[in-house]
Scaffold this active site. Structure first.
Site, short mmCIF file in Angstrom:
data_model
loop_
_atom_site.label_atom_id
_atom_site.label_comp_id
_atom_site.label_asym_id
_atom_site.label_seq_id
_atom_site.Cartn_x
_atom_site.Cartn_y
_atom_site.Cartn_z
N ARG A 62 0.82 -1.21 0.00
CA ARG A 62 0.00 0.00 0.00
C ARG A 62 0.86 1.27 0.00
O ARG A 62 0.50 2.28 -0.57
CB ARG A 62 -0.93 0.00 1.22
N LYS A 166 -1.24 -19.85 4.99
CA LYS A 166 -2.17 -20.15 6.05
C LYS A 166 -2.36 -18.92 6.94
O LYS A 166 -1.47 -18.08 6.94
CB LYS A 166 -1.70 -21.36 6.87
N HIS A 196 4.05 -24.92 5.38
CA HIS A 196 5.52 -24.97 5.24
C HIS A 196 6.11 -26.26 5.82
O HIS A 196 7.23 -26.63 5.49
CB HIS A 196 6.18 -23.71 5.79
N LYS A 200 9.62 -29.06 4.65
CA LYS A 200 10.78 -29.39 5.48
C LYS A 200 11.39 -30.70 4.97
O LYS A 200 10.68 -31.66 4.68
CB LYS A 200 10.37 -29.56 6.95
N GLU A 234 7.27 -26.22 21.15
CA GLU A 234 8.00 -24.97 20.95
C GLU A 234 8.31 -24.36 22.30
O GLU A 234 7.45 -24.34 23.18
CB GLU A 234 7.16 -23.98 20.14
N ASP A 253 -3.74 -22.74 14.80
CA ASP A 253 -2.44 -22.26 14.35
C ASP A 253 -1.53 -23.41 13.89
O ASP A 253 -0.83 -23.28 12.89
CB ASP A 253 -1.76 -21.50 15.51
N HIS A 258 -0.18 -28.21 10.40
CA HIS A 258 1.12 -28.91 10.45
C HIS A 258 1.01 -30.30 11.09
O HIS A 258 1.52 -31.28 10.57
CB HIS A 258 2.15 -28.10 11.23
N LYS A 358 3.00 -24.08 23.02
CA LYS A 358 3.98 -23.00 23.13
C LYS A 358 4.55 -23.05 24.55
O LYS A 358 3.88 -23.49 25.49
CB LYS A 358 3.29 -21.64 22.94
C1 BG6 Z 1 3.53 -21.39 12.06
C2 BG6 Z 1 2.74 -20.98 13.27
O1 BG6 Z 1 2.68 -21.82 11.03
O2 BG6 Z 1 4.39 -22.45 12.41
C3 BG6 Z 1 3.66 -20.57 14.40
O3 BG6 Z 1 1.89 -19.90 12.93
C4 BG6 Z 1 4.63 -21.69 14.69
O4 BG6 Z 1 2.95 -20.23 15.57
C5 BG6 Z 1 5.33 -22.11 13.42
O5 BG6 Z 1 5.57 -21.20 15.64
C6 BG6 Z 1 6.21 -23.32 13.65
O6 BG6 Z 1 7.01 -23.51 12.51
P1 BG6 Z 1 8.49 -24.05 12.64
O7 BG6 Z 1 8.94 -24.19 11.23
O8 BG6 Z 1 9.25 -23.03 13.43
O9 BG6 Z 1 8.39 -25.35 13.38
#
Ligand code: BG6
Length: 507
Positions: A62, A166, A196, A200, A234, A253, A258, A358
């Site tokens: 923008r 996402k 993503h 990996k 995490e 999330d 994932h 988390k």
């Molecule tokens: C993301 C989430 O899609 O994946 C995050 O929004 C998360 O909250 C992350 O921390 C984890 O990805 P990675 O590659 O760090 O394991």
């Protein structure tokens, strides 16, 4: 391997052909994702000479900015986030010449964008091929897609694809609605929903482990596998994203996407071919076979939790509620544990325990396949004291690798058995850095290979599974247990698996 030389192993699972000349149009060109992930990945691809000579990036945002300012901003981002630092000046110079910026504030901006794309096609030989990338907040997806259609940003002479980040919707209905909007402008096989985790290297290796080897598949079923544990742990909290996170929660999330992706790769049947539809057909079958968790079963088969203040690696960290952007009455989960069953021939009765949180003690993503005990014990209980169940652990991150735990005789008189491990460590075996997931996925999208992207039915099945659980939590009658930061989640998570006489592994 020297920097800049081409290693086909880096080019995703398929030994890749060079993508065709194309323009990548990034909506959200000045955003965080572009700076932290997309540009460093593109630069790293350029460094490995995996991008075609006629490849151009147009950032759309923008704000007002010149191409030179855009390039300057991205240089900082690449210098900070690329996996090959410091920047190679020669590579950067030729890469940066192909970066452009277009400001789109209002609808007319899209006409400028169309003209600019046409000009670039003519000047730089990009032949009308376009990869659109939605790297904006999700609220902007629908208007952008409609504008792509209305302002004819697709060039009829070339291919067009769109990558969608996402979250793809926030429940089944919104995910379906988004797909309908996308289908107004793109066919399903032109839509690349990104997760993503699928990019990996170790996640892809799961497919190779299972289907390029003959020794695992015969024992990969209910007769030999006692249960499966999948952990995405995490140690970080929600960082700068508390506002988004407080609306999403751990289930939307990470679990919906994932974690369920990891489950489908573990559980799927061998596909008929290694191509996008064959692989995704099998993944969808797994998702459809997962026994839904009905409202009355949520308390028994799903656990949530929210972290309070605690310690990570000895350092004090605040609780989730203490974050400024989190509403005082927030009941958002930062931990999820699930017990799932895949009701099909292969997996009938085999529990899959999933957990994600988390502020757990460490960052660790792994899949553990725990095998059954031998049918008849030859050795005394004393001899077996140090013997743990046979377990195949696929470590997705960090310290990527695979290890197989089995019993061996301790070299002393008499029989004493202890568990030992055969270990495959990625770094030690290949001596190269694995590509970042975004490098793999961007290259695949540019090549038009959707194998590692999520199809509409897959996304919808994922939502179908998690929606009732979220809804049941939202109704507010179930407890929201807490756990101290730096612990492995609420005690309810231990009970989830403990009730079955099992326990979580410590990754
Ligand atoms: C993301 C989430 O899609 O994946 C995050 O929004 C998360 O909250 C992350 O921390 C984890 O990805 P990675 O590659 O760090 O394991």
């Amino acid at each position: 391997m020297a920097v800049g030389s081409v290693n086909p192993l880096r080019a995703g699972l398929r030994l890749g052909r060079m993508p065709e000349p194309s323009v990548m149009v990034i909506f959200g060109g000045t955003g965080d994702l572009t700076a932290r992930k997309l540009m460093p990945a593109l630069y790293d691809l350029a460094r490995q000479r995996l991008l075609p000579p006629a490849f151009v990036v147009v950032g759309v945002g923008r704000g007002q900015m010149t191409d030179a300012e855009f390039r300057g901003q991205l240089r900082g981002a690449v210098a900070e986030h690329s996996r090959s630092r410091p920047i190679d000046e020669d590579v950067w110079r030729s890469f940066a010449e192909r970066l452009f910026y277009v400001s789109v504030r209002a609808d007319e901006g899209y006409d400028d964008l169309r003209r600019r794309l046409g000009q670039l096609d003519r000047d730089l030989g990009t032949e009308g091929d376009r990869l659109f990338y939605l790297a904006t907040p999700p609220a902007a997806y629908v208007p952008i897609v409609r504008s792509i259609g209305r302002h004819e940003l697709r060039n009829g002479d070339g291919w067009a694809r769109i990558v969608v980040e996402k979250p793809v919707g926030h429940d089944l209905a919104s995910a379906t609605a988004l797909s309908h909007t996308l289908h107004e402008v793109f066919d399903e096989d032109e839509i690349f929903r990104i997760d993503h985790y699928l990019g990996k290297e170790t996640v892809q290796n799961l497919i190779v482990l299972r289907f390029a080897n003959s020794i695992f598949e015969p024992v990969w079923d209910r007769r030999y596998v006692d249960h499966v544990q999948i952990t995405v742990a995490e140690s970080l909290g929600v960082g700068e994203r508390a506002e988004y996170y407080d609306r999403a929660g751990a289930m939307r999330d990470v679990v919906q996407n994932h974690l369920l992706q990891l489950l489908t790769l573990v559980a799927m049947e061998p596909p008929a071919a290694f191509d996008a539809n064959a692989v995704r057909d099998e993944k969808v079958k797994v998702l459809r076979a997962i026994r839904p968790i009905r409202a009355e079963e949520v308390a028994e088969r799903a656990v949530r939790g929210q972290y309070t203040a605690g310690f990570i690696e000895g350092e004090p960290v605040p609780g989730y509620h203490e974050l400024a952007e989190v509403a005082p009455e927030s009941r958002t989960e930062t931990f999820v544990g699930l017990k799932l069953f895949v009701d099909n021939w292969r997996w009938e009765g085999t529990p899959f325990y999933l957990r994600h949180g988390k502020r757990l003690p460490k960052r660790a993503t792994e899949i553990a396949i725990q095998f059954r005990a031998v049918p008849h014990q030859l050795f005394s209980a004393d001899a077996r004291e140090g013997l743990e169940p046979n377990t195949l652990v696929v470590r997705i991150q960090p310290e990527e690798g695979i290890s197989l735990k089995f019993g061996a005789k301790v070299p002393v008189q008499g029989v004493r058995i202890r568990s030992v491990a055969m270990d495959f460590v990625y770094d030690a075996s290949f001596l190269i850095d694995a590509p970042d997931a975004y490098e793999t996925l961007l290259l695949d999208a540019l090549r038009g290979d959707a194998t590692l992207f999520t199809r509409q039915d897959e996304t919808e099945e994922q939502w179908r599974l998690v929606d009732p659980i979220i809804e049941s939590w939202r109704s507010g009658q179930l407890d929201l247990p807490d756990y101290a930061a730096g612990t492995w989640g609420p005690t309810e998570a231990d009970l989830l698996i403990g009730r079955d006489g099992r326990e979580w592994r410590q990754p």
